[in-house]
Design a protein around this motif. Structure first.
Motif, PDB file in Angstrom:
ATOM      1  N   PRO A  80      -5.073  -8.481   5.173  1.00  0.00           N
ATOM      2  CA  PRO A  80      -5.998  -7.798   4.261  1.00  0.00           C
ATOM      3  C   PRO A  80      -6.581  -6.515   4.871  1.00  0.00           C
ATOM      4  N   ASP A  81      -5.765  -5.487   4.898  1.00  0.00           N
ATOM      5  CA  ASP A  81      -6.186  -4.232   5.513  1.00  0.00           C
ATOM      6  C   ASP A  81      -5.917  -3.054   4.567  1.00  0.00           C
ATOM      7  N   HIS A  82      -6.140  -1.850   5.071  1.00  0.00           N
ATOM      8  CA  HIS A  82      -5.931  -0.658   4.250  1.00  0.00           C
ATOM      9  C   HIS A  82      -4.489  -0.549   3.755  1.00  0.00           C
ATOM     10  N   ALA A  83      -3.531  -0.959   4.583  1.00  0.00           N
ATOM     11  CA  ALA A  83      -2.120  -0.892   4.168  1.00  0.00           C
ATOM     12  C   ALA A  83      -1.881  -1.758   2.934  1.00  0.00           C
ATOM     13  N   LEU A  84      -2.493  -2.937   2.887  1.00  0.00           N
ATOM     14  CA  LEU A  84      -2.329  -3.799   1.726  1.00  0.00           C
ATOM     15  C   LEU A  84      -2.971  -3.169   0.492  1.00  0.00           C
ATOM     16  N   VAL A  85      -4.129  -2.567   0.653  1.00  0.00           N
ATOM     17  CA  VAL A  85      -4.774  -1.918  -0.500  1.00  0.00           C
ATOM     18  C   VAL A  85      -3.896  -0.776  -1.009  1.00  0.00           C
ATOM     19  N   ARG A  86      -3.321   0.003  -0.083  1.00  0.00           N
ATOM     20  CA  ARG A  86      -2.418   1.081  -0.502  1.00  0.00           C
ATOM     21  C   ARG A  86      -1.226   0.509  -1.270  1.00  0.00           C
ATOM     22  N   THR A  87      -0.679  -0.597  -0.800  1.00  0.00           N
ATOM     23  CA  THR A  87       0.430  -1.255  -1.505  1.00  0.00           C
ATOM     24  C   THR A  87      -0.004  -1.676  -2.899  1.00  0.00           C
ATOM     25  N   LEU A  88      -1.175  -2.295  -3.014  1.00  0.00           N
ATOM     26  CA  LEU A  88      -1.678  -2.730  -4.318  1.00  0.00           C
ATOM     27  C   LEU A  88      -1.863  -1.553  -5.272  1.00  0.00           C
ATOM     28  N   MET A  89      -2.348  -0.427  -4.764  1.00  0.00           N
ATOM     29  CA  MET A  89      -2.560   0.751  -5.616  1.00  0.00           C
ATOM     30  C   MET A  89      -1.226   1.363  -6.037  1.00  0.00           C
ATOM     31  N   ARG A  90      -0.241   1.372  -5.137  1.00  0.00           N
ATOM     32  CA  ARG A  90       1.094   1.861  -5.520  1.00  0.00           C
ATOM     33  C   ARG A  90       1.699   0.957  -6.590  1.00  0.00           C
ATOM     34  N   GLN A  91       1.517  -0.345  -6.436  1.00  0.00           N
ATOM     35  CA  GLN A  91       2.027  -1.281  -7.445  1.00  0.00           C
ATOM     36  C   GLN A  91       1.329  -1.071  -8.782  1.00  0.00           C
ATOM     37  N   LEU A 170       0.740  18.131 -13.123  1.00  0.00           N
ATOM     38  CA  LEU A 170      -0.448  18.488 -12.347  1.00  0.00           C
ATOM     39  C   LEU A 170      -0.403  17.857 -10.957  1.00  0.00           C
ATOM     40  N   LEU A 171       0.048  16.611 -10.880  1.00  0.00           N
ATOM     41  CA  LEU A 171       0.066  15.898  -9.606  1.00  0.00           C
ATOM     42  C   LEU A 171       1.391  16.025  -8.864  1.00  0.00           C
ATOM     43  N   ALA A 172       2.394  16.616  -9.502  1.00  0.00           N
ATOM     44  CA  ALA A 172       3.731  16.701  -8.897  1.00  0.00           C
ATOM     45  C   ALA A 172       3.726  17.325  -7.499  1.00  0.00           C
ATOM     46  N   PRO A 173       2.916  18.361  -7.235  1.00  0.00           N
ATOM     47  CA  PRO A 173       2.945  18.951  -5.890  1.00  0.00           C
ATOM     48  C   PRO A 173       2.335  18.055  -4.802  1.00  0.00           C
ATOM     49  N   TYR A 174       1.672  16.991  -5.202  1.00  0.00           N
ATOM     50  CA  TYR A 174       0.961  16.145  -4.239  1.00  0.00           C
ATOM     51  C   TYR A 174       1.674  14.804  -4.111  1.00  0.00           C
ATOM     52  N   PRO A 175       2.109  14.456  -2.921  1.00  0.00           N
ATOM     53  CA  PRO A 175       2.796  13.165  -2.743  1.00  0.00           C
ATOM     54  C   PRO A 175       1.863  12.002  -3.113  1.00  0.00           C
ATOM     55  N   LEU A 176       2.341  11.150  -4.007  1.00  0.00           N
ATOM     56  CA  LEU A 176       1.540  10.036  -4.507  1.00  0.00           C
ATOM     57  C   LEU A 176       1.056   9.132  -3.375  1.00  0.00           C
ATOM     58  N   ASP A 177       1.938   8.794  -2.446  1.00  0.00           N
ATOM     59  CA  ASP A 177       1.536   7.918  -1.346  1.00  0.00           C
ATOM     60  C   ASP A 177       0.412   8.528  -0.527  1.00  0.00           C
ATOM     61  N   GLU A 178       0.476   9.823  -0.329  1.00  0.00           N
ATOM     62  CA  GLU A 178      -0.568  10.506   0.439  1.00  0.00           C
ATOM     63  C   GLU A 178      -1.899  10.493  -0.313  1.00  0.00           C
ATOM     64  N   LEU A 179      -1.864  10.746  -1.613  1.00  0.00           N
ATOM     65  CA  LEU A 179      -3.089  10.704  -2.412  1.00  0.00           C
ATOM     66  C   LEU A 179      -3.721   9.311  -2.369  1.00  0.00           C
ATOM     67  N   ILE A 180      -2.888   8.301  -2.588  1.00  0.00           N
ATOM     68  CA  ILE A 180      -3.402   6.927  -2.582  1.00  0.00           C
ATOM     69  C   ILE A 180      -3.935   6.570  -1.202  1.00  0.00           C
ATOM     70  N   GLY A 181      -3.197   6.905  -0.171  1.00  0.00           N
ATOM     71  CA  GLY A 181      -3.636   6.595   1.189  1.00  0.00           C
ATOM     72  C   GLY A 181      -4.974   7.233   1.523  1.00  0.00           C
ATOM     73  N   THR A 182      -5.140   8.490   1.152  1.00  0.00           N
ATOM     74  CA  THR A 182      -6.402   9.182   1.420  1.00  0.00           C
ATOM     75  C   THR A 182      -7.544   8.565   0.635  1.00  0.00           C
ATOM     76  N   MET A 183      -7.302   8.229  -0.641  1.00  0.00           N
ATOM     77  CA  MET A 183      -8.349   7.574  -1.445  1.00  0.00           C
ATOM     78  C   MET A 183      -8.782   6.265  -0.792  1.00  0.00           C
ATOM     79  N   VAL A 184      -7.807   5.448  -0.428  1.00  0.00           N
ATOM     80  CA  VAL A 184      -8.125   4.139   0.153  1.00  0.00           C
ATOM     81  C   VAL A 184      -8.901   4.308   1.452  1.00  0.00           C
TER      82      VAL A 184
END
Length: 191
Positions: A80-91, A170-184
């Motif tokens: 239960p860490d940040h990596a799991l939260v990032r996975t949940l948000m990507r899902q 609008l979001l195409a220039p920004y890598p989704l994984d990076e956005l989610i990771g930074t938010m988390v």
């Protein structure tokens, strides 16, 4: 009112498709019949009126957006860490993209609720239950961040999802994984 659960579900799914494609102004019982490919008048046998239909669409969106329990159990086997939260948000984003019409229908229901007090009350209750369920899941799973962080992550993800649904370029220039990771990482500090 008719009680054939499979037919009711098909009509609710048809209503979701109509809402997503035509907006709330296009949602009529007749349009639902046409979308579902059933005889005219069928939807009126299941729903007393459009307001009742809209209310039941909320419940159906929950059913369609709830992750598969087996998939969720597999995901939650991770620490239960940040990596799991990032996975949940990507899902979450993946489910949104698979169920795009459900999310668009929910946006239409939000807009419709600004004009219909009875729907507003029902949507507010529904949304509060969903948010509380998400917060409780997060906290019970021992994931990083407290209640406020989870609410902030919910709000940030909602914005990301709305933009991905409505103006994806609008979001195409920004890598989704990076956005989610930074938010988390920013919104859910370690305990």
């Amino acid at each position: 009112m008719r009680q054939n659960p499979a037919r009711r579900t098909a009509l609710l799914d048809a209503a979701i498709e109509v809402l997503a494609r035509e907006g709330s102004r296009g949602l009529t019982l007749r349009a639902v019949d046409t979308e579902a490919g059933v005889p005219t008048g069928t939807a009126s046998n299941y729903f007393a009126n459009r307001a009742q239909l809209l209310g039941q669409v909320l419940g159906r969106t929950r059913e369609r957006l709830t992750p598969d329990p087996a998939d969720m159990a597999e995901t939650m086997a991770a620490p239960p860490d940040h990596a799991l939260v990032r996975t949940l948000m990507r899902q979450l984003v993946e489910r949104m993209r698979r169920e795009r019409s459900v999310h668009l229908a929910m946006l239409e229901l939000r807009l419709e609720a600004t004009r219909r007090p009875e729907l507003h009350t029902e949507l507010a209750r529904f949304s509060a239950e969903e948010l509380e369920s998400n917060v409780r899941f997060h906290l019970d799973a021992g994931l990083p961040g407290g209640r406020t962080g989870v609410v902030l992550l919910y709000l940030a993800m909602l914005g990301l999802i709305i933009d991905d649904l409505t103006v994806p370029d609008l979001l195409a220039p920004y890598p989704l994984d990076e956005l989610i990771g930074t938010m988390v990482d920013r919104l859910l500090p370690d305990a």
